[in-house]
Design a protein around this motif. Sequence first.
Motif, short mmCIF file in Angstrom:
data_model
loop_
_atom_site.label_atom_id
_atom_site.label_comp_id
_atom_site.label_asym_id
_atom_site.label_seq_id
_atom_site.Cartn_x
_atom_site.Cartn_y
_atom_site.Cartn_z
N THR B 213 49.17 33.23 38.25
CA THR B 213 48.53 32.97 36.85
C THR B 213 48.44 34.36 36.19
O THR B 213 48.40 35.36 36.85
N GLN B 215 46.03 35.92 35.04
CA GLN B 215 44.87 36.74 35.56
C GLN B 215 45.15 37.38 37.08
O GLN B 215 45.00 38.74 36.95
N GLU B 216 45.73 36.78 37.79
CA GLU B 216 46.02 37.16 39.06
C GLU B 216 47.01 38.16 39.03
O GLU B 216 46.79 39.38 39.65
N TYR B 218 47.55 40.11 36.45
CA TYR B 218 47.15 41.42 35.77
C TYR B 218 46.19 41.92 36.68
O TYR B 218 46.26 43.43 36.92
N ARG B 219 45.43 41.26 37.51
CA ARG B 219 44.34 42.19 38.04
C ARG B 219 44.76 42.31 39.50
O ARG B 219 44.33 43.58 40.10
#
Lengths: 539, 325
Positions: B213, B215-216, B218-219
């Motif tokens: 995802t 978010q995954e 990026y983080r």
Amino acid sequence: MDKHDGFYKRMALPALIITTVVFILPVGAVFLRSFSSGSNLNQTFTDPYTWRLLAFTVWESFLSALISVLLAIPFSVFFSRYTFFGRKAILTMSDAAFALPAILAVLGFVIYYGNNGMVNNALKAISGGRWSVKILYSFKAIILAHVYLNFPVAFSLITSSLSSMPDVEEKASRLLGASGIRTFFRITVPKISGTILATFTLIFLFCFPSFLIVMSLGGNPRFFTIEAEIYKRTYTDVNPAGSASLAIFSFLVMALLLVATGYGRDERRVRRSTHVLIKATGKRLAAAVALCIVIFIFMAPPMLAILYRAFFTRDGVFTLKAWADIAARSRLGTGTSLGAVLNSLLIASGSAIISVNMASAIAMGSVRTGSRFTTLLTSLPMAIGSVSMGLGFSFIAARMPLRNTVISYLLVLAAHVVVVMPFAVRSILPGARRIPERLPLAAKTLGGDSREAYRLIERPLLKPYRRRAFAFSFALSLGEVNATLALSEGRVTTIPILIYKMINQYNYQGAAALAVILLTIAITMFAIGETGGDEYAVS
Amino acid sequence: MPYLECRNLKRVFQHFTLDISFSMEKGELLCILGPSGSGKSTLLSAIAGIDSSVSGQFLLDGKDITSIPVQKRRIGMVFQDFSLFPSMNVEKNIQYGMRDVPAEEKERQTEKLLEMVSLPGYAKRKVNELSGGEAQRIALARAVAAKPQILLLDEPMSALDAPLRKRLRSTIRQIHDQTKITMLYVTHDREEAFAIADRIMIMRSGKLEAMGTPQELYRNPPNLFVANFTGEGSVIKVPQIAYNPAKNVAFFRPEDAVIKKCIPNETDFVLKNALVESYEFTGSDYMVRLSYKGQEILVRSNQRPEESIADIYVSKDKLLMLDAE
């Protein structure tokens, strides 16, 4: 399997096969005739006369191309930079001159520049018979006629190339402080040298197999080109083997020239104009008017002379005799004037329809399969002069068990198709290149097959190019003399053949009337080709 | 079972090889993100069937479609340059892919689709009279009209200007949510991918680099390339912090560091006496570029840096330990 499922290959193949066969048959016939006659070929290649012919042919082509291009450059530079009233009309007319039959130039020259032509009559009238100029039946007449026919070609090609070139480099040069002249020689000339060379080459190749002009305006075997000599050997000397050998020699030289000049090479560059024309005012406007007048004085009189002579006798008396002759003779069924008109229309329509359809298939096939060989193949017929082509077909006709009118017409049609095909393909190719490959692929992702995509999407986009190609092919076929004459020795009478015969019989008025008909049809066809424009812009 | 499965796809060029396997779920909007030349469009052409020199296997909804020709795959495609048919008006373009649909129904569906792309009343327009944004909306409507099993979008907005791209990408997401069509969307624009994707697949030199995802990725980027490609950040060589010897570089995002003078926590990692090289006002804050022992460090700051030397504080739990390239 390619991404188009082989559709374009299948589409182009029959057209390619037909073109190749129709080309190879007459060439093969010429070869066969020459080889079957023993030592003729060797004799031809070692004969100093052959090399003298070649030297003359190269010289007249070189000079004609050089003068046409040099004359065109200043006009083109001006026309690609400034806009003024009448600019577009002149450009359109010079485009039209592309399809101007050579026979019209011949007739126009005879009537206008002839020893008893309008110029000389006027001079004699002014001087009481003391002044006259001898222009015709000389080397300069040949060159003048070639330049007359090819100056518009050079002007049109160079102007359109210059107009589509962005002028940012010139602007940058001026901003960096260079003068106009320095900018022209340092920036513009190197930029347009490719176009100039290409135009020179094209005109050289047009003039190399010159026949009609040489025969009619040269008037002396000293000024024979190879093609003219081939015709003479066939019909005056009745030496078909000798002419066949010379045709082979000519074919080899032309093929070598084509390869050397890379005329078959693809030009894929597509540039958009980023070039704004400046409105001519003051001195520039005066220059524009002067240039237009110069073009008019050079180009218009021979054509106007034809128009005049179609209605007036040499002494200036109005008459409709020539027109009455055209109508009367055909009514009695003994003459051939109206028949010639019908023949011309029939053959021109036939060869234009056949060429345009085959050329579309070949052009699309060549673009979609990325094959350079295809376009090279279709420009191959340019390597054989149309007299040699006609000669080849006449050899075939001689071997046919059955000879009748239908076969004669079919052979003439075939010869015209071969002559016209390279031009038809070249007219359609730019259109084919402009259609992005993504369009048929997009159609496929929407469930359409290649055939449907071609019919519904690509073919409509090719329409303006097909129309132009049709008009061009029609006009070329309409004015074709060389192959028709060499093939049937005038048995299949078309308008230009009849004009040619009438010129030889000094029946200038009859020739002029027919020439007016020919010119009218050619102009009408050109107008049809230019109407409508580009309906669908592809971005 | 995955909806689309691409197994061992291979396409060899002179200086580049595409070599990839991946799968996606039904109704998903998967973005393929990667730099120019990473093989994104080649992959899309292979899935559509346009590029038939690719070896490997394609399974769509459990069926092997590898040898099915393009026009029978029912895979729709939206192209960069719109590729509308200039010989047809808007209506005919949209209806081109509607096969075996009665005329009345075609008209009804066309109207509905035009409304969906916010261009009602455009049916009779000529396509060369449309603006870029309008043309791409029509291209979308045309692709959806053919009811594809999956819709491929090949950088559909690269020919449009920035404000238009933002508006159109939300239209695409809305169309996806309304129609539930599975979409595979190629872009090189990270922001675009983050804005519309359910999941992102990152490609590099013809290979799959990461998938997850937004978010995954990026983080928790799996490697430095993905970390850099999914957003800005700074890299510090591990010996300087001796934090996790198993990995040899530490990475952090600009928003995870501060340059304010403050007393460090135990949880903070401090880079002392960094030189402020330059800063840019971004609208909401400042992006400050510093140099720490010859390494470039990026930090977001609410305030404009006042001094030329500053201490950088990074929360240790935001520090990602990665393998260097």
